[in-house]
Design an enzyme around this catalytic site. Structure first.
Site, PDB file in Angstrom:
ATOM      1  N   GLY A  71      18.309  35.661 -12.531  1.00 39.68           N
ATOM      2  CA  GLY A  71      19.810  36.245 -12.067  1.00 39.68           C
ATOM      3  C   GLY A  71      19.901  37.462 -12.371  1.00 39.68           C
ATOM      4  N   THR A  72      19.560  37.849 -14.281  1.00 39.05           N
ATOM      5  CA  THR A  72      19.918  38.877 -14.799  1.00 39.05           C
ATOM      6  C   THR A  72      19.149  40.056 -14.133  1.00 39.05           C
ATOM      7  OG1 THR A  72      19.421  37.473 -16.861  1.00 39.05           O
ATOM      8  CG2 THR A  72      19.103  39.848 -17.215  1.00 39.05           C
ATOM      9  N   ASN A 150      30.255  30.601 -15.970  1.00 37.91           N
ATOM     10  CA  ASN A 150      29.225  30.017 -16.486  1.00 37.91           C
ATOM     11  C   ASN A 150      29.592  28.298 -17.311  1.00 37.91           C
ATOM     12  OD1 ASN A 150      29.123  32.980 -17.497  1.00 37.91           O
ATOM     13  ND2 ASN A 150      27.390  31.274 -18.776  1.00 37.91           N
ATOM     14  N   SER A 198      20.606  32.590  -8.707  1.00 39.75           N
ATOM     15  CA  SER A 198      19.274  32.563  -9.787  1.00 39.75           C
ATOM     16  C   SER A 198      18.578  30.604  -9.393  1.00 39.75           C
ATOM     17  CB  SER A 198      19.695  32.692 -11.300  1.00 39.75           C
ATOM     18  OG  SER A 198      18.460  31.910 -11.784  1.00 39.75           O
ATOM     19  N   GLY A 199      17.396  30.607  -9.197  1.00 42.64           N
ATOM     20  CA  GLY A 199      16.829  29.453  -8.829  1.00 42.64           C
ATOM     21  C   GLY A 199      17.098  28.389  -9.922  1.00 42.64           C
ATOM     22  N   HIS A 200      16.838  28.329 -11.178  1.00 45.45           N
ATOM     23  CA  HIS A 200      16.883  27.528 -11.835  1.00 45.45           C
ATOM     24  C   HIS A 200      17.659  26.723 -12.118  1.00 45.45           C
ATOM     25  CE1 HIS A 200      18.041  28.941 -16.070  1.00 45.45           C
ATOM     26  NE2 HIS A 200      18.231  30.234 -15.414  1.00 45.45           N
ATOM     27  N   THR A 236       4.014  42.165  -6.344  1.00 49.11           N
ATOM     28  CA  THR A 236       3.470  40.826  -5.813  1.00 49.11           C
ATOM     29  C   THR A 236       4.639  39.815  -5.468  1.00 49.11           C
ATOM     30  OG1 THR A 236       1.771  41.661  -5.804  1.00 49.11           O
ATOM     31  CG2 THR A 236       1.964  39.735  -5.035  1.00 49.11           C
ATOM     32  N   CYS A 324      22.752  30.719 -23.710  1.00 52.84           N
ATOM     33  CA  CYS A 324      22.526  32.574 -23.753  1.00 52.84           C
ATOM     34  C   CYS A 324      22.902  32.358 -25.427  1.00 52.84           C
ATOM     35  CB  CYS A 324      22.454  33.282 -23.719  1.00 52.84           C
ATOM     36  SG  CYS A 324      21.941  32.892 -21.198  1.00 52.84           S
TER      37      CYS A 324
HETATM   38  N1  PLP Z   1      24.580  34.883 -14.630  1.00 46.29           N
HETATM   39  C1  PLP Z   1      25.142  33.829 -15.261  1.00 46.29           C
HETATM   40  C2  PLP Z   1      26.514  33.217 -14.824  1.00 46.29           C
HETATM   41  C3  PLP Z   1      25.006  33.208 -15.321  1.00 46.29           C
HETATM   42  O1  PLP Z   1      25.050  31.295 -15.938  1.00 46.29           O
HETATM   43  C4  PLP Z   1      23.124  33.175 -16.067  1.00 46.29           C
HETATM   44  C5  PLP Z   1      22.797  32.234 -16.498  1.00 46.29           C
HETATM   45  O2  PLP Z   1      23.172  31.181 -17.984  1.00 46.29           O
HETATM   46  C6  PLP Z   1      22.497  34.359 -15.852  1.00 46.29           C
HETATM   47  C7  PLP Z   1      23.889  35.071 -14.336  1.00 46.29           C
HETATM   48  C8  PLP Z   1      21.461  34.342 -15.762  1.00 46.29           C
HETATM   49  O3  PLP Z   1      20.339  34.246 -15.068  1.00 46.29           O
HETATM   50  P1  PLP Z   1      18.588  34.338 -15.564  1.00 46.29           P
HETATM   51  O4  PLP Z   1      18.900  33.142 -16.544  1.00 46.29           O
HETATM   52  O5  PLP Z   1      18.409  33.434 -13.603  1.00 46.29           O
HETATM   53  O6  PLP Z   1      18.733  35.638 -15.825  1.00 46.29           O
END
Ligand code: PLP
Length: 393
Positions: A71-72, A150, A198-200, A236, A324
């Site tokens: 996601g980042t 989040n 984001s997949g996870h 890749t 985070c």
């Molecule tokens: N954006 C939001 C709202 C999130 O909750 C997160 C991860 O907690 C991210 C971005 C970042 O995603 P990734 O961990 O896949 O980089």
């Protein structure tokens, strides 16, 4: 000891169907999808299928999907692309409650001379749309607002915000990392230009992300290299990750109804029981405009870290603030932006459920948490001097 995992906004368990779909692509079908031979070609075919599954979850066309690493990366790629494709504009509009993936990038860009407007939110975490409209100027290169928060789960009206930005010729990006898979997203029915997820966060593995870029949107790649992803993201492909994500998106589409009935029901049960049993506690975030799986609850006059440590003794996993930022003892920037009083913000816990959460697990937390809070409060000078008086008043 059994683990009671209520930290699904931090990350989720990879679904067993997803693991199963991925496994052949590590050891047996390891060809490079760009290769000319059919050994690689069969992998390319499977990636095409995963792209279709991924696009279907958000109502997009397959070629509007760019696979990234997380996601980042997607957030960074979207915002930097808008700045590169509108070089004459020097203003960014975002909010005070964004994830660091957007917020820290914007702070970094401010250091490089961009003007950044961080929109405030009210006590329920809701955006003031009049202030939003007033912030849009001919110099605005991009708006980046999250679809769902989040920490609190609060949902922003991003479709309306995108339409307002479009009327003014401003590109709109949304960080939908927490929204995707939990609430319906229909890109064919809105004007959002770019969307990250984001997949996870939806039972796919870590290390795979998506940037949706609407057809016709000017795009400048963040990773410049080979011709992968139609030249929009060199490197890749993470083939097992992409195939796993495709499967996870198909499962998320199937589970969407349960997410908004069963999961929401369990979340509401947890909130109602904790509020009834624990004095001086409250839910943070708008009661209606909220993800179905997230409960952010403040327990006044105790430290969130203390609660986490004692819950950990029972195998209960939750979070105090976003994963985070939980290394810091500062109350979260989200709760501060909402004006949550200091004594409440410090004792806030985020419980985030998923389709794997059971009623037994929720009832276990309801049984254990009141005694944990009571124990911590009995040791808290704030509670004995101020807090108890609040309850009896
Ligand atoms: N954006 C939001 C709202 C999130 O909750 C997160 C991860 O907690 C991210 C971005 C970042 O995603 P990734 O961990 O896949 O980089």
């Amino acid at each position: 000891m059994k683990t009671v995992y209520l930290d699904n906004n931090a990350t989720t368990q990879v679904a067993s169907e997803v693991v199963e779909a991925m496994l052949p692509y590590f050891h047996e079908l390891y060809g490079n999808p760009s290769s000319m031979h059919s050994f690689g070609g069969q992998v390319a075919k499977k990636i095409r299928e995963a792209r279709e599954q991924t696009a279907a979850l958000i109502g997009a066309a397959p070629d509007e999907i760019i696979f990234t690493s997380c996601g980042t990366e997607s957030d960074n790629a979207a915002i930097r692309s808008a700045l590169t494709t509108h070089p004459e504009r020097r203003h960014i509009v975002t909010s005070r409650v964004e994830h660091p993936a957007v917020r820290s990038l914007c702070a970094n860009l401010a250091g490089q001379g961009y003007r950044v407007t961080e929109l405030p939110v009210d006590k329920d975490g809701i955006l003031d749309m009049e202030q939003y409209v007033a912030s849009l100027t001919p110099d605005t290169a991009v708006v980046s607002l999250m679809w769902a928060n989040n920490e609190t789960g609060v949902i922003f009206p991003v479709e309306k915000a995108a339409a307002l930005a479009h009327e003014r010729g401003i590109p709109f990006h949304t960080d939908a990392v927490q929204a995707t898979g939990k609430i319906p997203i229909a890109m064919q029915k809105n004007t959002i230009d770019m969307l990250s997820f984001s997949g996870h966060k939806l039972h796919a593995p870590k290390g795979i992300g998506v940037l949706y870029v609407r057809k016709g949107t000017k795009f400048s790649p963040f990773l410049i290299g080979g011709h992968q992803e139609k030249g929009r993201r060199g490197g890749t492909e993470n083939t097992p990750g992409i195939i796993g994500l495709g499967k996870a998106c198909a499962l998320a589409a199937q589970n969407m109804a349960a997410e908004n009935t069963t999961v929401k029901g369990l979340r509401d049960r947890l909130e109602a029981a904790l509020l009834a049993r624990i004095p001086q506690s409250r839910v943070n975030g708008d009661p209606l405009q909220r993800l179905p799986n997230t409960a952010n609850i403040s327990f006044e006059f105790v430290e969130g870290e203390g609660i986490l440590l004692l819950m950990n003794e029972y195998g209960i996993c939750a979070s105090s603030g976003s994963a985070c930022t939980s290394g810091s003892l500062q109350p979260s920037h989200v709760l501060r932006a909402m004006g949550v009083p200091f004594t409440m913000a410090h004792g806030s816990i985020r419980f985030s459920l998923s389709i794997t959460t059971t009623q037994e697990e929720i009832d276990f937390v309801i049984e254990k948490l009141p005694a944990i809070i009571e124990r911590l409060r009995s040791m808290s000078p704030y509670w004995t001097s101020v807090g108890q008086a609040c309850v009896s008043a």
